[in-house]
Design a protein around this motif. Structure first.
Motif, PDB file in Angstrom:
ATOM      1  N   THR A 202       0.833  -1.200   0.000  1.00 20.75           N
ATOM      2  CA  THR A 202       0.000   0.000   0.000  1.00 20.75           C
ATOM      3  C   THR A 202       0.872   1.257   0.000  1.00 20.75           C
ATOM      4  N   TRP A 203       1.913   1.221   0.834  1.00 20.56           N
ATOM      5  CA  TRP A 203       2.789   2.409   0.917  1.00 20.56           C
ATOM      6  C   TRP A 203       3.422   2.705  -0.442  1.00 20.56           C
ATOM      7  N   ILE A 204       3.916   1.652  -1.102  1.00 20.03           N
ATOM      8  CA  ILE A 204       4.558   1.850  -2.403  1.00 20.03           C
ATOM      9  C   ILE A 204       3.552   2.376  -3.425  1.00 20.03           C
ATOM     10  N   ASP A 205       2.326   1.871  -3.349  1.00 20.02           N
ATOM     11  CA  ASP A 205       1.301   2.285  -4.319  1.00 20.02           C
ATOM     12  C   ASP A 205       0.806   3.701  -4.088  1.00 20.02           C
ATOM     13  N   THR A 206       0.719   4.099  -2.851  1.00 18.03           N
ATOM     14  CA  THR A 206       0.001   5.351  -2.571  1.00 18.03           C
ATOM     15  C   THR A 206       0.886   6.524  -2.167  1.00 18.03           C
ATOM     16  N   SER A 207       2.140   6.265  -1.797  1.00 17.19           N
ATOM     17  CA  SER A 207       2.932   7.370  -1.228  1.00 17.19           C
ATOM     18  C   SER A 207       3.612   8.225  -2.280  1.00 17.19           C
ATOM     19  N   ASP A 208       3.841   7.682  -3.480  1.00 18.93           N
ATOM     20  CA  ASP A 208       4.582   8.405  -4.509  1.00 18.93           C
ATOM     21  C   ASP A 208       6.021   8.673  -4.076  1.00 18.93           C
ATOM     22  N   PRO A 212       8.898   5.647 -10.560  1.00 21.15           N
ATOM     23  CA  PRO A 212       8.001   4.607 -11.105  1.00 21.15           C
ATOM     24  C   PRO A 212       8.725   3.293 -11.430  1.00 21.15           C
ATOM     25  N   GLU A 213       9.949   3.400 -12.011  1.00 16.83           N
ATOM     26  CA  GLU A 213      10.625   2.151 -12.380  1.00 16.83           C
ATOM     27  C   GLU A 213      11.002   1.335 -11.153  1.00 16.83           C
ATOM     28  N   ILE A 214      11.289   2.008 -10.040  1.00 15.78           N
ATOM     29  CA  ILE A 214      11.628   1.301  -8.800  1.00 15.78           C
ATOM     30  C   ILE A 214      10.380   0.653  -8.205  1.00 15.78           C
ATOM     31  N   PHE A 298      17.227  -2.220   0.765  1.00 13.97           N
ATOM     32  CA  PHE A 298      17.299  -1.806   2.167  1.00 13.97           C
ATOM     33  C   PHE A 298      16.450  -0.558   2.436  1.00 13.97           C
ATOM     34  N   HIS A 299      16.428   0.353   1.486  1.00 16.81           N
ATOM     35  CA  HIS A 299      15.766   1.638   1.727  1.00 16.81           C
ATOM     36  C   HIS A 299      14.313   1.683   1.298  1.00 16.81           C
ATOM     37  N   THR A 300      13.874   0.657   0.565  1.00 17.76           N
ATOM     38  CA  THR A 300      12.491   0.705   0.095  1.00 17.76           C
ATOM     39  C   THR A 300      11.625  -0.376   0.732  1.00 17.76           C
ATOM     40  N   LYS A 316       9.299  10.996   2.251  1.00 21.24           N
ATOM     41  CA  LYS A 316       8.477  11.596   1.197  1.00 21.24           C
ATOM     42  C   LYS A 316       8.997  11.132  -0.158  1.00 21.24           C
ATOM     43  N   LYS A 317      10.324  10.976  -0.246  1.00 22.28           N
ATOM     44  CA  LYS A 317      10.907  10.543  -1.511  1.00 22.28           C
ATOM     45  C   LYS A 317      12.212   9.789  -1.261  1.00 22.28           C
ATOM     46  N   VAL A 318      12.383   8.658  -1.935  1.00 22.91           N
ATOM     47  CA  VAL A 318      13.682   7.996  -1.970  1.00 22.91           C
ATOM     48  C   VAL A 318      14.222   8.227  -3.383  1.00 22.91           C
ATOM     49  N   HIS A 319      15.246   9.090  -3.498  1.00 21.46           N
ATOM     50  CA  HIS A 319      15.804   9.444  -4.809  1.00 21.46           C
ATOM     51  C   HIS A 319      16.915   8.456  -5.135  1.00 21.46           C
ATOM     52  N   ILE A 320      16.703   7.627  -6.146  1.00 15.74           N
ATOM     53  CA  ILE A 320      17.676   6.567  -6.444  1.00 15.74           C
ATOM     54  C   ILE A 320      18.399   6.888  -7.752  1.00 15.74           C
ATOM     55  N   HIS A 321      19.726   6.842  -7.691  1.00 14.14           N
ATOM     56  CA  HIS A 321      20.523   7.157  -8.885  1.00 14.14           C
ATOM     57  C   HIS A 321      21.291   5.926  -9.344  1.00 14.14           C
ATOM     58  N   GLY A 322      21.818   5.989 -10.563  1.00 15.45           N
ATOM     59  CA  GLY A 322      22.591   4.883 -11.116  1.00 15.45           C
ATOM     60  C   GLY A 322      24.061   4.978 -10.733  1.00 15.45           C
ATOM     61  N   PHE A 323      24.873   4.177 -11.387  1.00  9.89           N
ATOM     62  CA  PHE A 323      26.304   4.135 -11.092  1.00  9.89           C
ATOM     63  C   PHE A 323      27.080   5.062 -12.021  1.00  9.89           C
ATOM     64  N   LEU A 324      28.344   5.238 -11.678  1.00 10.38           N
ATOM     65  CA  LEU A 324      29.242   6.018 -12.523  1.00 10.38           C
ATOM     66  C   LEU A 324      30.039   5.082 -13.425  1.00 10.38           C
ATOM     67  N   THR A 325      30.087   5.408 -14.710  1.00 11.14           N
ATOM     68  CA  THR A 325      31.061   4.757 -15.588  1.00 11.14           C
ATOM     69  C   THR A 325      32.034   5.847 -16.031  1.00 11.14           C
ATOM     70  N   VAL A 326      33.242   5.441 -16.386  1.00  6.02           N
ATOM     71  CA  VAL A 326      34.218   6.427 -16.840  1.00  6.02           C
ATOM     72  C   VAL A 326      34.619   6.062 -18.268  1.00  6.02           C
ATOM     73  N   ASN A 327      34.504   7.011 -19.164  1.00  6.92           N
ATOM     74  CA  ASN A 327      34.754   6.777 -20.580  1.00  6.92           C
ATOM     75  C   ASN A 327      34.005   5.538 -21.075  1.00  6.92           C
ATOM     76  N   GLY A 328      32.771   5.378 -20.578  1.00  6.78           N
ATOM     77  CA  GLY A 328      31.906   4.305 -21.060  1.00  6.78           C
ATOM     78  C   GLY A 328      32.139   2.949 -20.429  1.00  6.78           C
ATOM     79  N   GLU A 329      33.087   2.860 -19.484  1.00  7.87           N
ATOM     80  CA  GLU A 329      33.352   1.555 -18.891  1.00  7.87           C
ATOM     81  C   GLU A 329      33.313   1.650 -17.378  1.00  7.87           C
ATOM     82  N   LYS A 330      33.237   0.472 -16.749  1.00  9.84           N
ATOM     83  CA  LYS A 330      33.293   0.456 -15.284  1.00  9.84           C
ATOM     84  C   LYS A 330      34.592   1.101 -14.818  1.00  9.84           C
TER      85      LYS A 330
END
Ligand SMILES: [Zn+2]
Length: 769
Positions: A202-208, A212-214, A298-300, A316-330
């Motif tokens: 319910t929390w995931i559905d209603t809290s915003d 969306p992808e998470i 862990f956070h969701t 109110k919001k869990v802001h989730i970001h991706g990883f860093l690649t350098v010059n297109g690679e790990k």
């Protein structure tokens, strides 16, 4: 509008390692958001802490022969230093190994117990009898039970890729002590998360609260099935907090880490006189967590469950970001792209990275690529070329007069910039910094068009037009300041400098909406310089694993030394020719020494490693020589040219040689311009002005060119460098030989001849379009 109350956290960095550029994606993203909220007048508190507990810290302390407390104290100092270096400003930076955290862990624990969410049962695990500790899978090694390969870890085999339980290993041993582990069982405590399944859904559905992808990911994977119990205790020996009602057992590091957010807030409250409950048990407060996608679970699921059970405010919001690649690679240590924050700071200005990350960050869970060519291009063209340029092209002209008393007519430019404020603010609010910076750069473009059209540097030379300079510069500096306000969350130092320049500190987003008039203008100081590619290369080199010498290090030296375009140093106009001479001599000495050393090493190396190595050293020698000449050349330009950020070019050259008649693109295409490398250069004894050059267009294609550049260049300076030649010029018989082309150069002639050179990456044979 009433000010919002906002509590912001970044994930707690682990005390077992230093901050690197990957971590900084999150800390800079959060810091920008917090600075934006503060600038908007909201009451925003930013807390973080070191995550200090667990087996890794315990084993590190053991191997270093000191206490866990000593290990985490050192790392905390380093983390704080790195964050400060990048301008990440916390309201409180705590530690999970704090009295406040211990007390809060006890409260959360009691709340979970009271809700009937804690269960206890026996767990069997390998135990190291010498070290006196249970062993996580990666602390056990032995022979693979499937294929018989020795020295495999407790969870999987690197050879046959089989996965297994550590108890299945043949001849297992503990990597801590070498002892043979024993299977022992111990009681563990679990949180029965499944009891919160319906509530979480319910929390995931209603809290915003989740992107969306998470939300979809959680619903389609974890929440499709019963949630597994979460093992939250570890038996002794363990570095952490002992569980009060389970003596000999400790809270697992992931139990106490998120509670560290609350503990860090409690420390802040103790300093400011605020009440913790006003921030964590108050639906009027917005809680925002910034985290990486690797700790989503862990956070969701766990953390909201714990907050709910303990009666705390949900995020109110869990802001989730991706990883860093350098010059297109790990990120990779061998490529030198595993870059520590402290290494970066030794070589480069943090403003570049703050701006670069901002220009790439969106609200989506996407990886961010750090490409160093783009990094330099963005800093140079956006920050130096567009933003700083506004101030550097106008401030000096009103240093004596200050800004106009009345704000001049600017054709609506400032008003349009003020009107864009809401859209820029909305982009920041949504963490769409890419959009925010794009909008701001559009304003900078418009402002630069205004200056280009008005040309205050020309007007000031003529007594009849000089009076227009003050109003034009007043407009320009107001537009500059408006942009500095909008960029303040990303570039706080630039905002500070803008405040000092115009004697009006930037303290609020509203500063973007009001004109500044009648203030004095301080002497202009360079605000930001261009990215020096030599420094970028030096940072990458320092980030590489320590090299054993030999071939790898050679190729690396070559890449440093052939790095082109040494940007002008932060020139001091008063630095005279004497200084330049002294530096030139020092450079020459350094060059000679390097060449001598290289030759010596080459001799030894070729005796042991063969002729290929010797030839590699020859290349290095030439590169050293070339690089030194380039540095000298650039320095000469910088010293002669004064402040590199001020563009105040004289019309002399154009007057002396007016523009030619218009030609069509077809006309231009008839001329085949190519990149070429000068491979030999010699004097033509009978001619005062001429040098005879052999240039290579790649492969076997050569041209002989007789060029009138003798007064400007010595033959030995030219060998190896890239130039632009007219490759299809009809050959011309001269009394000194046949000339089969032309080398492109600018200048009035005589000693004033400047050969054109392509940027790095261009190769002989490339056509110029
Ligand atoms: Zn195997």
């Amino acid at each position: 509008m009433t000010a919002r109350r906002i509590l912001v956290t970044s994930a707690l960095p682990y005390a077992n390692g230093h901050i690197h550029l990957g971590h900084l994606v999150e800390y800079l993203q959060t810091d920008i958001w917090v600075r934006f909220q503060k600038l908007r007048g909201n009451r925003c508190v930013y807390v973080c802490a070191d995550d200090t507990h667990g087996t890794a810290i315990m084993n590190r302390a053991r191997s270093e022969g000191r206490s866990e407390e000593a290990v985490i104290a050192d790392m905390r100092d380093a983390h704080i230093r790195d964050f400060a270096g990048f301008g990440v400003e916390y309201d409180n930076y705590g530690s999970t190994h704090s009295p406040a955290n211990r007390e809060l862990c006890g409260q959360f624990w009691q709340a979970l117990r009271a809700k009937g969410l804690i269960a206890e049962r026996e767990v069997s695990q390998l135990f190291d009898p010498t070290a006196g500790t249970f062993l996580a899978d990666r602390f056990v090694k032995g022979t693979c039970p499937k294929c018989g390969t020795p020295e495999q870890y407790g969870d999987s085999c690197e050879k046959c890729l089989a996965t297994y339980s550590p108890t299945e290993l043949i001849n297992p041993y503990s990597t801590l002590s070498g002892a043979k582990p024993e299977l022992r069982s111990a009681p563990h405590a679990f949180v029965e998360l499944e009891k919160l399944h319906a509530w979480l859904e319910t929390w995931i559905d209603t809290s915003d609260a989740l992107q969306p992808e998470i939300a979809n990911y959680l619903k389609n994977y974890f929440l499709k099935e019963p949630l597994r119990d979460w093992d939250v205790s570890r038996p002794a020996r363990y570095f952490g907090f002992e569980i009060p009602d389970l003596p000999g057992h400790y809270w697992y590091v992931w139990f106490d880490a998120p509670i560290g957010y609350v503990a860090s807030t409690a420390e802040w409250c103790a300093r400011t006189g605020d009440k913790l409950a006003d921030w964590w048990q108050n639906s009027g407060v917005e809680i925002h967590h910034f985290i990486g996608k690797d700790i989503t679970y862990f956070h969701t699921l766990f953390w909201p469950g714990m907050l709910y059970a303990a009666g705390y405010t949900l995020p109110k919001k869990v802001h989730i970001h991706g990883f860093l690649t350098v010059n297109g690679e790990k990120m990779s240590k061998s490529r030198g792209t595993f870059i520590m924050a402290s290494t970066y700071l030794k070589h480069l200005d943090p403003a570049y990275l703050r701006y670069y990350y901002a220009s790439k960050l969106s609200p989506r869970v996407e990886d961010l690529d750090l490409n160093f060519d783009e990094f330099a291009a963005k800093a140079n063209s956006d920050l130096v070329g567009k933003v700083v340029n506004l101030a550097s092209r106008s401030a000096r002209f009103v240093q004596d007069t200050g800004l106009s008393r009345e704000y001049p007519d600017d054709g609506g430019l400032f008003a349009a910039g003020a009107a864009a404020g809401d859209e820029i603010a909305a982009a920041y609010e949504q963490c769409d910094y890419a959009r925010a910076t794009r909008l701001i750069m559009q304003l900078a473009d418009t402002a630069n068009q205004y200056v280009d059209a008005q040309q205050p540097w020309t007007l000031r030379k003529n007594p009849e037009t000089a009076a227009r300079v003050q109003p034009i510069c007043t407009v320009t500096l107001n537009l500059f300041r408006q942009i500095a306000v909008y960029l303040a969350p990303v570039l706080p130092r630039l905002a500070g400098q803008a405040g000092e320049l115009l004697h009006a500190p930037i303290t609020s987003w509203r500063d973007s909406q009001t004109h500044l008039t009648g203030t004095a203008v301080a002497p202009f100081q360079p605000l930001l310089t261009r990215v020096d590619p030599v420094k970028v290369q030096a940072m990458l080199d320092e980030s590489k694993d320590s090299l054993p010498g030999g071939l790898q290090s050679q190729s690396e030296s070559t890449s440093v030394l052939t790095a082109p375009a040494v940007s002008p140093p932060n020139a001091n106009p008063s630095a005279g020719a004497a200084t330049l001479d002294a530096i030139s001599r020092a450079l020459e000495d350094a060059g000679k020494m390097l060449l001598e050393t290289t030759t010596k090493v080459a001799k030894t190396a070729s005796e042991t490693l063969g002729p290929k190595v010797q030839s590699a050293f020859g290349t290095i020698g030439k590169a050293v020589d070339h690089a030194i000449k380039q540095v000298k050349h650039q320095m000469a330009q910088a010293v002669g040219g004064g402040d590199p950020t001020v563009f105040d070019d004289s019309p002399e050259s154009l007057d002396a040689e007016p523009l030619a008649a218009t030609c069509t693109i077809e006309d231009f295409q008839k001329v085949d311009l190519r990149v070429a490398r000068i491979i030999t250069a010699e004097e033509v004894p009978a001619a005062k002005k001429l040098l005879k050059l052999t240039v290579s267009l790649g492969g076997e294609v050569r041209r002989t060119v007789i060029a009138g550049i003798k007064a400007a260049y010595k033959p030995e300076e030219l060998v190896g460098r890239l130039v632009i030649v007219v490759a299809n010029l009809q050959p011309r018989q001269m009394s000194f030989g046949l000339s089969e082309g032309m080398v492109a150069a600018a200048g009035a002639g005589g000693a004033e001849v400047y050969l054109l050179a392509p940027d790095s990456g261009a190769k002989p044979g490339h056509r110029v379009h």
